[in-house]
Write a protein that holds these residues in place. Sequence first.
Motif, PDB file in Angstrom:
ATOM      1  N   PHE A 180     -22.631  23.188 -41.219  1.00  0.00           N
ATOM      2  CA  PHE A 180     -23.153  23.158 -39.855  1.00  0.00           C
ATOM      3  C   PHE A 180     -22.508  24.227 -38.991  1.00  0.00           C
ATOM      4  O   PHE A 180     -21.443  24.757 -39.307  1.00  0.00           O
ATOM      5  N   THR A 181     -23.179  24.529 -37.908  1.00  0.00           N
ATOM      6  CA  THR A 181     -22.620  25.287 -36.796  1.00  0.00           C
ATOM      7  C   THR A 181     -22.900  24.464 -35.550  1.00  0.00           C
ATOM      8  O   THR A 181     -23.849  23.673 -35.515  1.00  0.00           O
ATOM      9  N   GLY A 182     -22.054  24.625 -34.540  1.00  0.00           N
ATOM     10  CA  GLY A 182     -22.262  23.853 -33.332  1.00  0.00           C
ATOM     11  C   GLY A 182     -21.455  24.367 -32.165  1.00  0.00           C
ATOM     12  O   GLY A 182     -20.635  25.276 -32.307  1.00  0.00           O
ATOM     13  N   THR A 183     -21.719  23.775 -31.017  1.00  0.00           N
ATOM     14  CA  THR A 183     -20.967  24.087 -29.806  1.00  0.00           C
ATOM     15  C   THR A 183     -20.415  22.792 -29.236  1.00  0.00           C
ATOM     16  O   THR A 183     -20.935  21.715 -29.497  1.00  0.00           O
ATOM     17  N   GLY A 184     -19.345  22.922 -28.480  1.00  0.00           N
ATOM     18  CA  GLY A 184     -18.732  21.757 -27.852  1.00  0.00           C
ATOM     19  C   GLY A 184     -18.336  22.055 -26.423  1.00  0.00           C
ATOM     20  O   GLY A 184     -18.214  23.216 -26.029  1.00  0.00           O
ATOM     21  N   ARG A 185     -18.131  21.011 -25.659  1.00  0.00           N
ATOM     22  CA  ARG A 185     -17.676  21.158 -24.275  1.00  0.00           C
ATOM     23  C   ARG A 185     -16.156  21.242 -24.307  1.00  0.00           C
ATOM     24  O   ARG A 185     -15.493  20.235 -24.533  1.00  0.00           O
ATOM     25  N   TRP A 186     -15.627  22.392 -24.101  1.00  0.00           N
ATOM     26  CA  TRP A 186     -14.217  22.760 -24.214  1.00  0.00           C
ATOM     27  C   TRP A 186     -13.745  22.740 -25.663  1.00  0.00           C
ATOM     28  O   TRP A 186     -12.997  23.580 -26.077  1.00  0.00           O
ATOM     29  N   GLY A 187     -14.206  21.786 -26.440  1.00  0.00           N
ATOM     30  CA  GLY A 187     -13.871  21.715 -27.853  1.00  0.00           C
ATOM     31  C   GLY A 187     -14.924  20.896 -28.569  1.00  0.00           C
ATOM     32  O   GLY A 187     -15.502  19.965 -27.997  1.00  0.00           O
ATOM     33  N   TYR A 188     -15.192  21.215 -29.818  1.00  0.00           N
ATOM     34  CA  TYR A 188     -16.226  20.503 -30.577  1.00  0.00           C
ATOM     35  C   TYR A 188     -15.908  19.014 -30.712  1.00  0.00           C
ATOM     36  O   TYR A 188     -16.802  18.186 -30.774  1.00  0.00           O
ATOM     37  N   ALA A 189     -14.623  18.654 -30.729  1.00  0.00           N
ATOM     38  CA  ALA A 189     -14.218  17.251 -30.882  1.00  0.00           C
ATOM     39  C   ALA A 189     -14.855  16.357 -29.826  1.00  0.00           C
ATOM     40  O   ALA A 189     -15.121  15.174 -30.088  1.00  0.00           O
ATOM     41  N   SER A 190     -15.131  16.881 -28.651  1.00  0.00           N
ATOM     42  CA  SER A 190     -15.737  16.059 -27.595  1.00  0.00           C
ATOM     43  C   SER A 190     -17.122  15.555 -28.003  1.00  0.00           C
ATOM     44  O   SER A 190     -17.558  14.496 -27.548  1.00  0.00           O
ATOM     45  N   ASN A 191     -17.809  16.261 -28.885  1.00  0.00           N
ATOM     46  CA  ASN A 191     -19.140  15.832 -29.335  1.00  0.00           C
ATOM     47  C   ASN A 191     -19.095  14.501 -30.067  1.00  0.00           C
ATOM     48  O   ASN A 191     -20.042  13.713 -29.986  1.00  0.00           O
TER      49      ASN A 191
END
Length: 160
Positions: free
Chosen positions: A65-76
């Motif tokens: 996968f590829t992805g984006t996160g709010r400040w960090g992907y962990a927040s997703n």
Amino acid sequence: MANMSSAFGTFYFDFSKTGKAPEQCIDWLKRFNEKLGSLTYCTSFEDDEINLENLSKDLKIALGFTGTGRWGYASNFYFFENKEDESYSLLPEMDGLIIEVEYTDYETGMMVVGNGSATIEVKGVEVSVCEDFEGEELTKESYIDYNIGDENDWAELMGE
């Protein structure tokens, strides 16, 4: 708007305790991919990997996968626990599902890079998340060491 991070890695889906047929698992994965890909902080799996040939006999599949996160992907991951969030909406269909995630994430506003992991478990309508992220300063060296890109990619990213 918050700084957006960029992540890549692997989601490991274990459908063995869901009681679902292989075709149902693949159909659900396609819908889950579509749902996560449409969100502001999106996640996209490799579409060509979502097929019966890649689903093992014990109903496990690994998807890049590829992805984006709010400040960090962990927040997703915490959106999955929120019954009001779109990320949660399909999970109760797969009672017994366990998802393991391993990823690399970097964010250029705070200049952070690192590796993370998460476990997401679906039990009825409840979803639990356990995640960990080990970060360090994002530098040209760490950018290359984490296999995000090479020196030319770094120069382009930093506008050098």
